[in-house]
Design a protein around this motif. Structure first.
Motif, PDB file in Angstrom:
ATOM      1  N   VAL A   1      -1.699  10.837   3.672  1.00  0.00           N
ATOM      2  CA  VAL A   1      -1.261  11.440   2.418  1.00  0.00           C
ATOM      3  C   VAL A   1      -2.398  11.296   1.403  1.00  0.00           C
ATOM      4  O   VAL A   1      -2.687  10.184   0.963  1.00  0.00           O
ATOM      5  CB  VAL A   1       0.013  10.753   1.884  1.00  0.00           C
ATOM      6  N   PRO A   2      -3.057  12.402   1.030  1.00  0.00           N
ATOM      7  CA  PRO A   2      -4.277  12.303   0.211  1.00  0.00           C
ATOM      8  C   PRO A   2      -4.053  11.669  -1.157  1.00  0.00           C
ATOM      9  O   PRO A   2      -4.955  11.033  -1.687  1.00  0.00           O
ATOM     10  CB  PRO A   2      -4.721  13.760   0.040  1.00  0.00           C
ATOM     11  N   ARG A   3      -2.854  11.843  -1.718  1.00  0.00           N
ATOM     12  CA  ARG A   3      -2.625  11.342  -3.080  1.00  0.00           C
ATOM     13  C   ARG A   3      -2.319   9.855  -3.122  1.00  0.00           C
ATOM     14  O   ARG A   3      -2.233   9.274  -4.189  1.00  0.00           O
ATOM     15  CB  ARG A   3      -1.478  12.106  -3.743  1.00  0.00           C
ATOM     16  N   ARG A   4      -2.086   9.246  -1.965  1.00  0.00           N
ATOM     17  CA  ARG A   4      -1.786   7.822  -1.960  1.00  0.00           C
ATOM     18  C   ARG A   4      -3.047   7.017  -1.639  1.00  0.00           C
ATOM     19  O   ARG A   4      -3.991   7.527  -1.042  1.00  0.00           O
ATOM     20  CB  ARG A   4      -0.695   7.521  -0.938  1.00  0.00           C
TER      21      ARG A   4
ATOM     22  N   PRO B   1       1.574  14.669   7.976  1.00  0.00           N
ATOM     23  CA  PRO B   1       1.835  13.277   7.598  1.00  0.00           C
ATOM     24  C   PRO B   1       3.264  12.838   7.907  1.00  0.00           C
ATOM     25  O   PRO B   1       3.495  11.718   8.377  1.00  0.00           O
ATOM     26  CB  PRO B   1       1.567  13.265   6.091  1.00  0.00           C
TER      27      PRO B   1
ATOM     28  N   ASN C   1       7.695   8.664   1.798  1.00  0.00           N
ATOM     29  CA  ASN C   1       6.309   8.223   1.930  1.00  0.00           C
ATOM     30  C   ASN C   1       5.346   9.297   2.415  1.00  0.00           C
ATOM     31  O   ASN C   1       4.142   9.067   2.459  1.00  0.00           O
ATOM     32  CB  ASN C   1       6.228   7.025   2.878  1.00  0.00           C
ATOM     33  N   ALA C   2       5.848  10.455   2.801  1.00  0.00           N
ATOM     34  CA  ALA C   2       4.928  11.525   3.195  1.00  0.00           C
ATOM     35  C   ALA C   2       5.224  12.816   2.428  1.00  0.00           C
ATOM     36  O   ALA C   2       4.411  13.274   1.635  1.00  0.00           O
ATOM     37  CB  ALA C   2       4.996  11.768   4.698  1.00  0.00           C
TER      38      ALA C   2
ATOM     39  N   PRO D   1       5.329  12.496  -1.806  1.00  0.00           N
ATOM     40  CA  PRO D   1       4.005  12.326  -2.428  1.00  0.00           C
ATOM     41  C   PRO D   1       3.064  13.514  -2.185  1.00  0.00           C
ATOM     42  O   PRO D   1       2.184  13.764  -2.993  1.00  0.00           O
ATOM     43  CB  PRO D   1       3.446  11.045  -1.791  1.00  0.00           C
ATOM     44  N   MET D   2       3.284  14.264  -1.101  1.00  0.00           N
ATOM     45  CA  MET D   2       2.427  15.431  -0.854  1.00  0.00           C
ATOM     46  C   MET D   2       2.706  16.551  -1.864  1.00  0.00           C
ATOM     47  O   MET D   2       1.815  17.336  -2.174  1.00  0.00           O
ATOM     48  CB  MET D   2       2.672  16.000   0.553  1.00  0.00           C
TER      49      MET D   2
END
Ligand SMILES: Nc1ncnc2c1ncn2[C@@H]1O[C@H](COP(=O)(O)OP(=O)(O)OP(=O)(O)O)[C@@H](O)[C@H]1O
Ligand SMILES: [Mg+2]
Lengths: 254, 273
Positions: free
Chosen positions: A94-97, B177, B194-195, B198-199
């Motif tokens: 996940v790029p934003r995390r 993800p 969690n995937a 947030p994406m």
């Protein structure tokens, strides 16, 4: 000899009327690092995806530690999934995390649902463990960097760390070093080697670098147009075998 | 490797689409017929507009110059504009929990079950199909005239629209993800938290701001049917033939709309950076 932790028999898969896998079968034992070799499109990723249950094979048996995954009840299947980790060719972070949060996500099966709604609630012990995993791929100093801001090779190493944090017994890696510089590639291969030989995991990695495979892997499996071309100890693999794997594509391209 | 032989320097024959011209012509004809029917059905006649220009001219003459007296027009106008803004704000933010829940149930990639998927799709369609003004009229019968009815109406309608938009943006986002966490043994709630979520944060915030923008303008219209705010004032000005005051109110609204638009553009820019 150690028992086969992952055992695959008679795997078949077609997309439409294009057969992609034809009777693929192999074992990966605890304490063993196996390399998959093969030209582009020979079916390496599809094999791993079938093993992980992401793609549905048309036929064949996948067993983890002797249990046929197709026959397991839901709870045990969940546990079997937890025991098999996959490092994806396309990374899938996940790029934003942050790197740390992404690595923690590998351990979600061990975190109660209530504490997994936000990284703020992740247990401290898991976060420490994740930091440790990042350290093993040499990225502990970038733990709080957003993954989107890391370089491609660094992202690939975070993906490896996430798989470590899953504490799996079987680790499948789809081109884990394709974006890495020679030094980092050697480092990650040494890590996979360590997981197999010291921590006694069953490790299988798709590689496009025969030299790395011969140097680090105990056994090499060659796929040619979705069939098993060979399954030999690395010391027995020679130029003849490799030429047979990669030659057909060179002829087509010429 | 491939079944058809490819000859160098020669383009392979493209697969034929024989019915292409006929279908294009039929499509154009259908559009023309629909427009003819629509022009008849709406009594669309530009001549009427030309003949009636005098009515418009006298209206404009009454409206200018705008009434700029502070006590009588501008201050009540500003107060009412603030109410309009509040209605739009609460109507947007208070619908977030409902929209989020329904969106997760109504996105193919996150829904726990296809029955939940169908049910939540139906609920969202219903809230979207009923216009906010109808909701307002219904709520007025329960809580009386005033801004509260407007807020409730916007919450309902906005839940339907934003839930649908959010569900679509979750379906469109890269599912890799989420798949990775699923294979790692994470359950559905953990995968979403969690995937998937947030994406899509940037898309969600962008759509939220867009809906805030739309809802502030909707709350103006709701004011016309008694939900208070500047819409109510405009309605009263028209009824008492005080067109100069109406123009002042419209100018105030114009400033509000531009301000909201600028604000949401600014936040979206910051988010993209
Ligand atoms: N989802 C899909 N739909 C249709 N065809 C697919 C799909 N996934 C893979 N294929 C086809 O299956 C074949 C094998 O693909 P696969 O990804 O397993 O190759 P690979 O050995 O991993 O190659 P690479 O070295 O390029 O990663 C290819 O011909 C590909 O076009
Ligand atoms: Mg591949």
């Amino acid at each position: 000899m150690d028992p086969a932790l992952l055992s695959v028999r008679g795997l078949r898969k077609s997309f439409g009327n294009r057969p992609v896998l034809n009777n693929v079968g192999f074992d990966v034992r605890a304490g063993e690092l196996v390399a998959f070799l093969g030209a582009n499109g020979s079916g390496k990723s599809t094999t791993l995806r079938c093993v992980m249950g992401i793609a549905q094979p048309d036929a064949g048996v996948v067993a983890v530690d002797g249990d046929d995954l197709a026959k397991l009840p839901w709870r045990q299947l969940q546990e079997a999934r937890r025991r098999t980790a996959m490092i994806f060719q396309k990374i899938h972070l996940v790029p934003r995390r942050t790197a740390l949060d992404n690595v923690c996500a590998g351990a979600l099966a061990r975190i109660p649902t209530g504490r997994s709604l936000s990284p703020l609630f992740f247990p401290r012990s898991i976060q420490l463990e994740a930091l440790d995993c990042l350290d093993r791929v040499g990225l502990a100093d970038r733990a709080f960097e957003r993954v989107g801001r890391l370089s491609g090779g660094q992202q690939q190493r975070v993906a490896v760390a996430r798989a470590l944090c899953q504490r799996a017994d079987v680790v499948l890696a789809d081109e884990p070093v394709s974006a890495l510089d020679p030094h980092a590639a050697d480092q990650v291969m040494a890590l996979l080697h360590h997981l197999a030989h010291v921590e006694k995991l069953a490790v299988a990695a798709v590689l496009h670098q025969p030299d790395l495979a011969l140097r680090h892997a105990d056994r090499c499996i060659g796929l040619l147009h979705g069939t098993m071309a060979f399954d030999l100890p690395s010391s027995d693999v020679g130029p003849v075998h490799l030429d047979a794997l990669y030659a057909p594509d060179r002829v087509a391209a010429a | 490797m491939s079944e058809e032989t490819i000859v160098r320097g020669q383009l392979p024959v493209r697969p034929k689409q024989p019915l292409r011209w006929i279908t294009t012509a039929a499509g154009v004809a259908a559009v023309v017929v629909l427009h003819a029917l629509a022009i008849q059905g709406t009594g669309f006649e530009p001549g009427l507009l030309v003949d009636g220009w005098k009515g418009m001219a006298s209206f404009v003459a009454d409206a200018f110059p705008p009434d700029l007296s502070w006590e009588k027009t501008i201050r009540p106008g500003l107060d009412a504009t603030l109410v309009t803004l509040w209605i739009g704000l609460l109507g947007t933010t208070f619908s977030v929990p409902f929209a989020l829940l329904l969106a997760i149930l109504a996105a193919r990639t996150t829904t726990p079950h296809h029955l939940a998927y169908q049910a939540s799709r139906a609920v969202l369609s219903f809230f979207r199909a009923v216009p906010d003004i109808v909701f307002a009229l219904i709520f007025v019968t329960a809580v009386g005239l005033g801004p509260f009815a407007g807020v409730l109406a916007l919450i309902c309608h906005n839940t339907g629209v934003m839930g649908k938009l959010w569900a679509e943006s979750m379906e469109e986002c890269d599912s890799g993800p989420q798949e990775a966490l699923r294979t790692a043994g994470a359950n559905r709630i953990q995968q979403v938290a969690n995937a998937t979520l947030p994406m899509v944060v940037p898309q969600f915030v962008g759509l939220l701001l867009y809906r805030f923008d739309v809802n502030v303008r909707s709350s103006l219209v709701l004011g016309l049917v008694g939900a208070g705010g500047i819409g109510l004032l405009i309605n009263q000005s028209i009824k008492s033939f005080r067109f100069d005051a109406m123009v002042t109110d419209i100018l105030i609204v114009l400033v509000l709309i531009i301000a909201v638009d600028q604000l949401s553009a600014w936040v979206r820019r910051r988010l993209a950076a």
